[in-house]
Design a protein around this motif. Sequence first.
Motif, PDB file in Angstrom:
ATOM      1  N   MET A  18     -45.527 -14.502  40.737  1.00 61.31           N
ATOM      2  CA  MET A  18     -46.334 -13.736  39.786  1.00 61.31           C
ATOM      3  C   MET A  18     -47.533 -13.038  40.431  1.00 61.31           C
ATOM      4  O   MET A  18     -47.735 -11.844  40.172  1.00 61.31           O
ATOM      5  N   PRO A  19     -48.373 -13.697  41.264  1.00 63.84           N
ATOM      6  CA  PRO A  19     -49.536 -12.983  41.846  1.00 63.84           C
ATOM      7  C   PRO A  19     -49.122 -11.723  42.604  1.00 63.84           C
ATOM      8  O   PRO A  19     -49.706 -10.667  42.431  1.00 63.84           O
ATOM      9  N   ILE A  28     -39.064 -20.756  35.859  1.00 63.50           N
ATOM     10  CA  ILE A  28     -40.523 -20.905  35.755  1.00 63.50           C
ATOM     11  C   ILE A  28     -41.137 -21.024  37.144  1.00 63.50           C
ATOM     12  O   ILE A  28     -42.171 -20.406  37.452  1.00 63.50           O
ATOM     13  N   TYR A  29     -40.475 -21.791  38.034  1.00 62.23           N
ATOM     14  CA  TYR A  29     -41.016 -21.951  39.387  1.00 62.23           C
ATOM     15  C   TYR A  29     -41.062 -20.611  40.122  1.00 62.23           C
ATOM     16  O   TYR A  29     -42.048 -20.265  40.770  1.00 62.23           O
ATOM     17  N   THR A  30     -39.988 -19.844  39.999  1.00 59.46           N
ATOM     18  CA  THR A  30     -39.956 -18.530  40.648  1.00 59.46           C
ATOM     19  C   THR A  30     -41.068 -17.638  40.103  1.00 59.46           C
ATOM     20  O   THR A  30     -41.754 -16.946  40.862  1.00 59.46           O
ATOM     21  N   GLY A  31     -41.228 -17.685  38.783  1.00 56.06           N
ATOM     22  CA  GLY A  31     -42.297 -16.897  38.187  1.00 56.06           C
ATOM     23  C   GLY A  31     -43.652 -17.303  38.737  1.00 56.06           C
ATOM     24  O   GLY A  31     -44.479 -16.469  39.105  1.00 56.06           O
ATOM     25  N   TYR A  32     -43.856 -18.621  38.829  1.00 53.60           N
ATOM     26  CA  TYR A  32     -45.135 -19.135  39.326  1.00 53.60           C
ATOM     27  C   TYR A  32     -45.400 -18.694  40.764  1.00 53.60           C
ATOM     28  O   TYR A  32     -46.500 -18.290  41.126  1.00 53.60           O
ATOM     29  N   VAL A  33     -44.348 -18.732  41.591  1.00 54.20           N
ATOM     30  CA  VAL A  33     -44.541 -18.385  42.997  1.00 54.20           C
ATOM     31  C   VAL A  33     -44.784 -16.893  43.174  1.00 54.20           C
ATOM     32  O   VAL A  33     -45.631 -16.476  43.935  1.00 54.20           O
TER      33      VAL A  33
END
Lengths: 567, 68
Positions: free
Chosen positions: B53-54, B46-51
């Motif tokens: 994603m943009p 989830i953290y990787t996705g959050y970082v």
Amino acid sequence: MTESPATKPANGEVCVKNGLKPERNGFVKSLDRCHERQHKHHWHPDEDEIHAASYHGSLYSRPFIESFEETPMLVAVLTYMGYGILTIFGYLRDFLRHWKIERCHIAREKEEQKDFVPLYQDFENFYTRNLYMRIRDNWNRPICSVPGAKMDLMERASHDYNWTFEYTGRVVQDVINLGSYNYLGFAENTGPCADSAAEVTMKYGVGIASTRQEIGNLDRHEEMEKLVAKFLGVESAMAFGMGFATNSMNIPALAGKGCLILSDELNHASLVLGARLSGSTIRVFKHNNMQSLEKLLKEAIVHGQPRTHRPWKKVLIVVEGIYSMEGSIVRLPEVIALKKRYRAYLYLDEAHSIGALGPRGRGVVDYFGLDPCDVDVMMGTFTKSFGAAGGYIAGKRELIEYLRSHSHSAVYATSMSPPVVEQIITSMKCIMGEDGTTIGCDRVRQLAENTVYFRKRLREMGFIIYGNNDSPVVPMMLYMPAKIGAFGREMLKRNIGVVVVGFPATPIIESRARFCISAAHTNDMLDRALSVISEVGDLLQLKYSRHRIQPSLARPFDDNVYEDIDD
Amino acid sequence: MALGDCWKQLSWFYYQYLLVTALYMLEPWERTVFNSLLVSVAAMAIYTGYVFMPQHIMAILHYFEMVQ
């Protein structure tokens, strides 16, 4: 001939001999082409379960409905995932035990033998240490009353995750027994059977202290064997002390080197052991699959023995009446037709079906309405429906006389104990109606009703049930390893005792709970059991079936499906 | 008693998770090990996705020529 009025075709077809249909120009078709035609004609569109409602008009006098619904894909994937996780943790625990971080409770080699070939590294032992031990409290439960329709269990507790057990001292009373092979309810400690067994113990004692051949042949044994022969409708019978030993010690006496044994895929361990001990060539055909059997028979006749191509000395087909892990009934009319056509011998193991099937309780031969003289060797056990112990072999007089002197069990094993013999005599007389009451007849009918009702209700609830609609053995699929343990424990919490079966006895993802219906179960007990099973099924999400049958909708049987069969 | 019902429902879901992954048969410390591994892997994902994603979304839109 095998034709009885029940098997004569009702729709005025050409008269059939040996189960084969004559073609118009007089030639006889083989059975496999006959099967293909039949299957094409009654193919239902919503099939992905093998729901074979076979009705080969001239061979079967009643519909033969069995179903083995396919495992749902998601359930299979999740089951493999569960076993994968358990295997990983098993390796972790083995690693900890090896490096002495954790104490090892199970057998291992001595220090001096550590460099020898390892004894406990194979998959069987890995499975026992790491998977079986975790849910071991579902098996070997000590029973402290007679295993009738209700029983008492000793309560156990374990403080080190099932490595050792302690008794708390309490007794769990009146647990509904859905696990004992008590089909006709003769496992009881009161009543005429128990009284006569007690009388005989007073007269003859309990031990015999000799083998059958030496000086252990009592007059009760002779009477029992005559009674068994009369019950089955054959010339003569012989009884042995142990059912497993009956199979494993007598097949070697009947077949030897140069003979061919064709055995079903899912035969019991005793049959497999007996076949291997005999030294014959063994070929396995797919479970209850007559095309596979016919192919093997043809090959055997055409090619003969492997290198020399001489004809086989004899071909013995070994099948069981009811297969206890699947709940399926053998397709006996077809097997007999094949056996007659290809001149093979038939060995029928009726361990679970004797007493439990058929309108008069005489087993699978009676269920299909066939002639007992067609089956060459009829074997069965007294453990299941008669409430005793031991097995028998029945057939022609010459066969039984031969076995009396050549069977290992007769020569070396101690003969049956007198109270057990008396239990068999009394219960058999009861089933035949010779004791003057209708108890036996009522029990046979009660068992048939209970079976049909139980199976119908379970199927309606949405569980996956294997097997034939008439078999009193009901396997209910569980699939996932954790649910095996959970189901056994939850049912016991609600006072119902069931038998759950896992890996070595079944394929690895097809674990199941096996219910054995008894004539001693009243309607109240069955209803209570069904409501509890439904509750536990909802709790554990066991209702996997994708074919919900509406309770009131019986499948209409279409007679005009067969009118367009052209010969 | 909405909180009580919610707690019962969650507890039932946890029980189903234990049954399906066969954690039901394992000892408590093994369950802790497995759960912590699962939670840490999920948290990292989830953290990787959050970082990232943009950046990923901008790259996709650039590919489809919706934005410069």
